[in-house]
Design a protein around this motif. Sequence first.
Motif, PDB file in Angstrom:
ATOM      1  N   UNK A 146       8.601  35.113  36.932  1.00  0.00           N
ATOM      2  CA  UNK A 146       8.763  34.754  38.345  1.00  0.00           C
ATOM      3  C   UNK A 146       7.433  34.339  38.964  1.00  0.00           C
ATOM      4  N   UNK A 147       6.384  35.094  38.660  1.00  0.00           N
ATOM      5  CA  UNK A 147       5.061  34.774  39.199  1.00  0.00           C
ATOM      6  C   UNK A 147       4.552  33.463  38.612  1.00  0.00           C
ATOM      7  N   UNK A 148       4.778  33.272  37.321  1.00  0.00           N
ATOM      8  CA  UNK A 148       4.369  32.013  36.698  1.00  0.00           C
ATOM      9  C   UNK A 148       5.093  30.832  37.331  1.00  0.00           C
ATOM     10  N   UNK A 149       6.369  31.014  37.627  1.00  0.00           N
ATOM     11  CA  UNK A 149       7.165  29.928  38.196  1.00  0.00           C
ATOM     12  C   UNK A 149       6.548  29.400  39.486  1.00  0.00           C
ATOM     13  N   UNK A 150       5.925  30.263  40.258  1.00  0.00           N
ATOM     14  CA  UNK A 150       5.367  29.858  41.548  1.00  0.00           C
ATOM     15  C   UNK A 150       3.949  29.334  41.456  1.00  0.00           C
ATOM     16  N   UNK A 151       3.338  29.378  40.260  1.00  0.00           N
ATOM     17  CA  UNK A 151       1.922  29.001  40.152  1.00  0.00           C
ATOM     18  C   UNK A 151       1.638  27.897  39.136  1.00  0.00           C
ATOM     19  N   UNK A 152       2.509  27.709  38.138  1.00  0.00           N
ATOM     20  CA  UNK A 152       2.222  26.720  37.097  1.00  0.00           C
ATOM     21  C   UNK A 152       2.585  25.319  37.581  1.00  0.00           C
ATOM     22  N   UNK A 153       2.141  24.335  36.824  1.00  0.00           N
ATOM     23  CA  UNK A 153       2.485  22.948  37.108  1.00  0.00           C
ATOM     24  C   UNK A 153       3.955  22.687  36.804  1.00  0.00           C
ATOM     25  N   UNK A 154       4.702  22.131  37.736  1.00  0.00           N
ATOM     26  CA  UNK A 154       6.071  21.636  37.557  1.00  0.00           C
ATOM     27  C   UNK A 154       6.907  22.558  36.676  1.00  0.00           C
ATOM     28  N   UNK A 155       7.227  23.768  37.159  1.00  0.00           N
ATOM     29  CA  UNK A 155       7.935  24.728  36.311  1.00  0.00           C
ATOM     30  C   UNK A 155       9.377  24.319  36.046  1.00  0.00           C
ATOM     31  N   UNK A 156       9.827  24.608  34.829  1.00  0.00           N
ATOM     32  CA  UNK A 156      11.231  24.410  34.454  1.00  0.00           C
ATOM     33  C   UNK A 156      11.727  25.717  33.862  1.00  0.00           C
ATOM     34  N   UNK A 157      12.401  26.535  34.679  1.00  0.00           N
ATOM     35  CA  UNK A 157      12.919  27.814  34.218  1.00  0.00           C
ATOM     36  C   UNK A 157      14.229  27.585  33.487  1.00  0.00           C
ATOM     37  N   UNK A 158      14.383  28.242  32.349  1.00  0.00           N
ATOM     38  CA  UNK A 158      15.590  28.032  31.557  1.00  0.00           C
ATOM     39  C   UNK A 158      16.002  29.306  30.849  1.00  0.00           C
ATOM     40  N   UNK A 159      17.302  29.541  30.817  1.00  0.00           N
ATOM     41  CA  UNK A 159      17.902  30.603  30.017  1.00  0.00           C
ATOM     42  C   UNK A 159      19.043  29.969  29.238  1.00  0.00           C
TER      43      UNK A 159
ATOM     44  N   UNK B 159       0.504  28.125  47.453  1.00  0.00           N
ATOM     45  CA  UNK B 159      -0.774  27.639  47.988  1.00  0.00           C
ATOM     46  C   UNK B 159      -1.838  27.644  46.898  1.00  0.00           C
ATOM     47  N   UNK B 160      -1.836  28.674  46.063  1.00  0.00           N
ATOM     48  CA  UNK B 160      -2.775  28.711  44.937  1.00  0.00           C
ATOM     49  C   UNK B 160      -2.469  27.584  43.963  1.00  0.00           C
ATOM     50  N   UNK B 161      -1.196  27.319  43.719  1.00  0.00           N
ATOM     51  CA  UNK B 161      -0.830  26.221  42.826  1.00  0.00           C
ATOM     52  C   UNK B 161      -1.369  24.890  43.360  1.00  0.00           C
ATOM     53  N   UNK B 162      -1.230  24.650  44.652  1.00  0.00           N
ATOM     54  CA  UNK B 162      -1.749  23.419  45.235  1.00  0.00           C
ATOM     55  C   UNK B 162      -3.255  23.312  45.115  1.00  0.00           C
ATOM     56  N   UNK B 163      -3.945  24.422  45.295  1.00  0.00           N
ATOM     57  CA  UNK B 163      -5.414  24.398  45.178  1.00  0.00           C
ATOM     58  C   UNK B 163      -5.848  24.183  43.733  1.00  0.00           C
ATOM     59  N   UNK B 164      -5.102  24.767  42.774  1.00  0.00           N
ATOM     60  CA  UNK B 164      -5.417  24.529  41.363  1.00  0.00           C
ATOM     61  C   UNK B 164      -5.275  23.054  41.024  1.00  0.00           C
ATOM     62  N   UNK B 165      -4.186  22.436  41.494  1.00  0.00           N
ATOM     63  CA  UNK B 165      -3.974  21.014  41.225  1.00  0.00           C
ATOM     64  C   UNK B 165      -5.072  20.166  41.852  1.00  0.00           C
ATOM     65  N   UNK B 166      -5.486  20.516  43.062  1.00  0.00           N
ATOM     66  CA  UNK B 166      -6.539  19.753  43.739  1.00  0.00           C
ATOM     67  C   UNK B 166      -7.875  19.902  43.037  1.00  0.00           C
ATOM     68  N   UNK B 167      -8.144  21.087  42.514  1.00  0.00           N
ATOM     69  CA  UNK B 167      -9.418  21.323  41.821  1.00  0.00           C
ATOM     70  C   UNK B 167      -9.445  20.636  40.460  1.00  0.00           C
ATOM     71  N   UNK B 168      -8.371  20.791  39.691  1.00  0.00           N
ATOM     72  CA  UNK B 168      -8.388  20.331  38.306  1.00  0.00           C
ATOM     73  C   UNK B 168      -7.988  18.865  38.151  1.00  0.00           C
ATOM     74  N   UNK B 169      -7.262  18.306  39.112  1.00  0.00           N
ATOM     75  CA  UNK B 169      -6.837  16.915  38.999  1.00  0.00           C
ATOM     76  C   UNK B 169      -7.974  15.961  38.701  1.00  0.00           C
TER      77      UNK B 169
ATOM     78  N   UNK C  34      -5.926  32.096  33.081  1.00  0.00           N
ATOM     79  CA  UNK C  34      -6.416  30.837  32.509  1.00  0.00           C
ATOM     80  C   UNK C  34      -5.262  29.977  32.007  1.00  0.00           C
ATOM     81  N   UNK C  35      -4.213  30.624  31.475  1.00  0.00           N
ATOM     82  CA  UNK C  35      -3.064  29.858  30.990  1.00  0.00           C
ATOM     83  C   UNK C  35      -2.385  29.135  32.144  1.00  0.00           C
ATOM     84  N   UNK C  36      -2.201  29.812  33.266  1.00  0.00           N
ATOM     85  CA  UNK C  36      -1.606  29.172  34.440  1.00  0.00           C
ATOM     86  C   UNK C  36      -2.418  27.955  34.849  1.00  0.00           C
ATOM     87  N   UNK C  37      -3.730  28.120  34.936  1.00  0.00           N
ATOM     88  CA  UNK C  37      -4.586  27.004  35.342  1.00  0.00           C
ATOM     89  C   UNK C  37      -4.499  25.852  34.347  1.00  0.00           C
ATOM     90  N   UNK C  38      -4.410  26.180  33.052  1.00  0.00           N
ATOM     91  CA  UNK C  38      -4.374  25.138  32.022  1.00  0.00           C
ATOM     92  C   UNK C  38      -3.130  24.266  32.127  1.00  0.00           C
TER      93      UNK C  38
END
Length: 424
Positions: free
Chosen positions: A89-102, A217-227, A56-60
């Motif tokens: 790593x998994x979140x990076x490929x699924x969330x909206x516009x990820x910004x990974x930082x260390x 692909x899941x990230x794109x479908x989430x954006x299409x559904x929730x947009x 749910x957090x990823x989708x949000x």
Amino acid sequence: MHPNVTVPDDGSGTGDRDDAEAVAAGDGAVLLDELRAAIGKYVVLPSEEALTAATLWVAATHIQTALQHAPRLAVISATKGCGKSRVLDVLYETVHDPMMTVNTSPAVIFRTIGKIPPTLLVDEADTIFGPKASGDSEILRGLLNAGHQRNRPAWRISGPEHKPTPFPTFAMAAIGGIGDLPDTITDRSVVLRIQKRKPSEKVAPFRSRYAAPELNALRGRLAAWLGPLRSTAARMVPTMPVEDRAADTWEPLVIIADLAGGHWPAQARAACVAMTRFEAVQDEQTNVKVRLLRDIHRIFERAHNPEALSSQDLVAALIQDADAPWAEHSTKGLNAHHLGFLLRDFDIRPANYRFAGGRQAKAYIRNRFLDPWARHCPHLTEATPDPAHGVAPARPAQGKPPAAPAGSLPIGPPGGPAGPKRTL
């Protein structure tokens, strides 16, 4: 829409249309099921509730602009090698516009967050907030705290004219690290306490070139559904099973579940209750353990800071304190076994020690407390001098003090381990 959701009329006359769109997007439940399975394919989270929360957090993240609060996702482990970086790593490929930082500077993050913020993924937070952290850590902590709620900008002097300028802070963030995060961040987080996988818990190897296309692909479908549902989400007032800051933190996840329908509304609320209750217990246990460190510090101080105190003497001193909870600890009061259990998380264990006169007994070496005191009770150690008489580091009679424990206390919320195979 879920029956426990209210969508106030904003006077635009679009409420019915948006509701129809939400109902038409009933495939969202199926999409969340697929996302949940994909996350569980690559990582083992501590419970089924934790896997639900992560999904749910990823989708949000895909409706951040419609939210009033940006929950943090705290991905923490007791030791290295538990898989927290793999979760990121998994979140990076699924969330909206990820910004990974260390170890990125706060100035960079200030200038990155805008009206449409990225999703911050902060790894190795223990190096940021640990005892050797730079002064920037407090700035970053303030940014992460302020960014939990909309309209909490950070003001800085900026530009050639040195004008006071507000920088947005509102952005969802996942934060991974070893050990607990600062309390102010944990309090604003959905907490995933990652443990090492058991030999029986199998996951698929994560290779970006193979895994990324499926997750993207899941990230794109989430954006299409929730947009198209952002305006609906912005006006939803879901019924929450918790209150105060916990409700603020979990509301975006419950909104996603209510938009999806099916089994997700009930499942989200069950996860919310289980995980917030568990964190309340964790907080209480942590407070008890910190109290124990403080009391032991006082007992050593009263004894003029000897190299060691026997387990028997330390327990006796603890339970004799009428203002402390140790005489009522468990059913018969604190004993040596309970003391060892409470101190295990600090990597403090008794060792054989030879006292003056040749007496040998299990004892706690004072030097083993120095690091936990500095981390958890800094106000006690700032003015405390080193032991007098130039005493050398303690040397137990038989071998060195035990190494750090290989495992950790069970820390997953109710529901049991969440392996890759699940019944949804």
